[in-house]
Write a protein that holds these residues in place. Structure first.
Motif, PDB file in Angstrom:
ATOM      1  N   ARG A  35      50.973  18.865 -16.257  1.00 50.39           N
ATOM      2  CA  ARG A  35      49.853  18.297 -17.122  1.00 50.39           C
ATOM      3  C   ARG A  35      49.918  16.866 -16.798  1.00 50.39           C
ATOM      4  NH1 ARG A  35      46.703  18.574 -21.139  1.00 50.39           N
ATOM      5  NH2 ARG A  35      47.348  20.524 -22.013  1.00 50.39           N
ATOM      6  N   LEU A  36      48.584  16.191 -16.366  1.00 46.42           N
ATOM      7  CA  LEU A  36      48.490  14.931 -15.840  1.00 46.42           C
ATOM      8  C   LEU A  36      47.838  13.795 -16.918  1.00 46.42           C
ATOM      9  CD1 LEU A  36      48.014  12.877 -13.180  1.00 46.42           C
ATOM     10  CD2 LEU A  36      45.525  13.867 -13.201  1.00 46.42           C
ATOM     11  N   SER A  37      48.571  12.792 -17.010  1.00 48.28           N
ATOM     12  CA  SER A  37      48.036  11.722 -17.880  1.00 48.28           C
ATOM     13  C   SER A  37      47.984  10.441 -17.004  1.00 48.28           C
ATOM     14  CB  SER A  37      49.094  11.433 -18.944  1.00 48.28           C
ATOM     15  OG  SER A  37      48.711  10.378 -19.669  1.00 48.28           O
ATOM     16  N   GLY A  38      46.695   9.954 -16.843  1.00 46.84           N
ATOM     17  CA  GLY A  38      46.477   8.594 -16.053  1.00 46.84           C
ATOM     18  C   GLY A  38      45.462   9.257 -14.724  1.00 46.84           C
ATOM     19  N   GLU A  39      45.608   8.818 -13.485  1.00 45.40           N
ATOM     20  CA  GLU A  39      44.723   9.154 -12.538  1.00 45.40           C
ATOM     21  C   GLU A  39      45.540   9.546 -11.399  1.00 45.40           C
ATOM     22  OE1 GLU A  39      40.944   7.328 -10.618  1.00 45.40           O
ATOM     23  OE2 GLU A  39      42.065   6.045 -11.788  1.00 45.40           O
ATOM     24  N   ALA A  40      44.841  10.772 -10.519  1.00 51.39           N
ATOM     25  CA  ALA A  40      45.612  11.177  -9.245  1.00 51.39           C
ATOM     26  C   ALA A  40      44.533  11.661  -8.480  1.00 51.39           C
ATOM     27  CB  ALA A  40      46.595  12.292  -9.869  1.00 51.39           C
ATOM     28  N   TYR A  41      44.737  11.611  -7.264  1.00 50.55           N
ATOM     29  CA  TYR A  41      44.008  12.151  -6.290  1.00 50.55           C
ATOM     30  C   TYR A  41      44.460  13.187  -5.428  1.00 50.55           C
ATOM     31  CZ  TYR A  41      40.924  12.303  -2.042  1.00 50.55           C
ATOM     32  OH  TYR A  41      40.286  12.805  -0.940  1.00 50.55           O
ATOM     33  N   PHE A  42      44.017  14.303  -5.366  1.00 50.49           N
ATOM     34  CA  PHE A  42      44.619  15.659  -4.613  1.00 50.49           C
ATOM     35  C   PHE A  42      43.702  15.968  -3.411  1.00 50.49           C
ATOM     36  CE2 PHE A  42      45.417  15.815  -9.175  1.00 50.49           C
ATOM     37  CZ  PHE A  42      46.792  16.264  -9.251  1.00 50.49           C
ATOM     38  N   GLN A  43      44.474  16.495  -2.398  1.00 49.71           N
ATOM     39  CA  GLN A  43      43.813  16.942  -1.357  1.00 49.71           C
ATOM     40  C   GLN A  43      44.765  18.576  -1.068  1.00 49.71           C
ATOM     41  OE1 GLN A  43      44.481  14.031   1.882  1.00 49.71           O
ATOM     42  NE2 GLN A  43      42.435  14.276   2.233  1.00 49.71           N
ATOM     43  N   VAL A  44      43.875  19.396  -1.604  1.00 49.20           N
ATOM     44  CA  VAL A  44      44.741  20.946  -1.539  1.00 49.20           C
ATOM     45  C   VAL A  44      43.937  21.717  -0.243  1.00 49.20           C
ATOM     46  CG1 VAL A  44      44.679  23.008  -2.987  1.00 49.20           C
ATOM     47  CG2 VAL A  44      44.741  20.775  -3.984  1.00 49.20           C
ATOM     48  N   THR A  45      44.966  22.375   0.294  1.00 49.33           N
ATOM     49  CA  THR A  45      44.820  23.236   1.500  1.00 49.33           C
ATOM     50  C   THR A  45      44.373  24.364   0.780  1.00 49.33           C
ATOM     51  OG1 THR A  45      46.448  22.216   2.812  1.00 49.33           O
ATOM     52  CG2 THR A  45      45.799  24.250   3.585  1.00 49.33           C
ATOM     53  N   SER A  46      43.300  24.986   1.461  1.00 46.49           N
ATOM     54  CA  SER A  46      42.883  26.353   1.188  1.00 46.49           C
ATOM     55  C   SER A  46      43.791  27.459   1.368  1.00 46.49           C
ATOM     56  CB  SER A  46      41.416  26.564   2.049  1.00 46.49           C
ATOM     57  OG  SER A  46      40.920  27.714   1.725  1.00 46.49           O
ATOM     58  N   ASN A  47      43.652  28.463   0.317  1.00 46.73           N
ATOM     59  CA  ASN A  47      44.538  29.657   0.417  1.00 46.73           C
ATOM     60  C   ASN A  47      44.114  30.169  -0.780  1.00 46.73           C
ATOM     61  OD1 ASN A  47      46.425  31.674  -0.099  1.00 46.73           O
ATOM     62  ND2 ASN A  47      48.411  30.206   0.156  1.00 46.73           N
ATOM     63  N   SER A  48      43.284  31.319  -0.236  1.00 45.22           N
ATOM     64  CA  SER A  48      42.525  32.307  -0.930  1.00 45.22           C
ATOM     65  C   SER A  48      43.453  33.207  -1.821  1.00 45.22           C
ATOM     66  CB  SER A  48      41.579  33.229  -0.187  1.00 45.22           C
ATOM     67  OG  SER A  48      42.272  33.966   0.862  1.00 45.22           O
ATOM     68  N   ASN A  49      44.667  33.222  -1.564  1.00 43.38           N
ATOM     69  CA  ASN A  49      45.689  33.901  -2.186  1.00 43.38           C
ATOM     70  C   ASN A  49      46.394  33.208  -3.679  1.00 43.38           C
ATOM     71  OD1 ASN A  49      45.321  36.277  -0.724  1.00 43.38           O
ATOM     72  ND2 ASN A  49      47.011  35.510   0.997  1.00 43.38           N
TER      73      ASN A  49
END
Length: 168
Positions: free
Chosen positions: A1-15
């Motif tokens: 659970r996020l409270s505040g601010e965040a930046y995400f870069q998520v690598t693709s994984n279809s599974n």
């Protein structure tokens, strides 16, 4: 659970899905770059690239976001229609700046208050004025000095972490 601010870069994984909960929002992605800002009464999700789904935690209805757009999820679970925006508005904090892009003074103050954990008081008559440009987030004194110049006055610390605007 996020409270505040965040930046995400998520690598693709279809599974596998990557899921973030923030405020009353659930964000599901398979590969993307996005920003989440969850403060007090709303959660704002901006999609820089890729694709993702945003839904209120207590709902089965999801909203698909396209790159360059954002939605707002309110604390009551309402979701705005996706809107396009300049990404700097949502990601400039990563370079220690606030990008103003026709933002109301009240919105800028809200961001400064959250970033520095301070209280800023200005007259109601200027809260809806719109600003442009950018402000450094180096420290509250410099940020408020820059904002004060633009607003035609200055900010004075009246007590610990409370700043009042005084017109020139």
């Amino acid at each position: 659970r996020l409270s505040g601010e965040a930046y995400f870069q998520v690598t693709s994984n279809s599974n596998r899905y990557f899921i973030v909960e923030a405020g009353t929002a659930r964000i599901q992605v398979t590969g993307t770059a996005f920003n989440i800002r969850s403060w007090s009464d709303s959660t704002v999700v901006y999609l820089e690239k890729g694709g993702l789904k945003v839904q209120p935690i207590n709902s089965d209805t999801a909203t698909d976001l396209q790159a360059g757009s954002y939605v707002v999820v309110t604390d009551t679970g309402g979701v705005s229609n996706p809107r396009t925006a300049n990404g700097e508005r949502f990601t400039a904090w990563r370079q220690n700046e606030i990008y103003l892009e026709k933002r109301a003074v009240s919105s800028v103050l809200n961001e400064l208050e959250h970033h520095f954990n301070i209280t800023i008081n200005v007259p109601a008559t200027i809260q809806s004025d719109t600003l442009g440009g950018s402000i450094s987030l180096q420290n509250p004194e410099n940020s408020l000095q820059s904002l004060g110049v633009v607003l035609g006055g200055k900010f004075i610390e009246t007590e610990n972490s409370v700043y009042e605007f005084a017109k020139n």
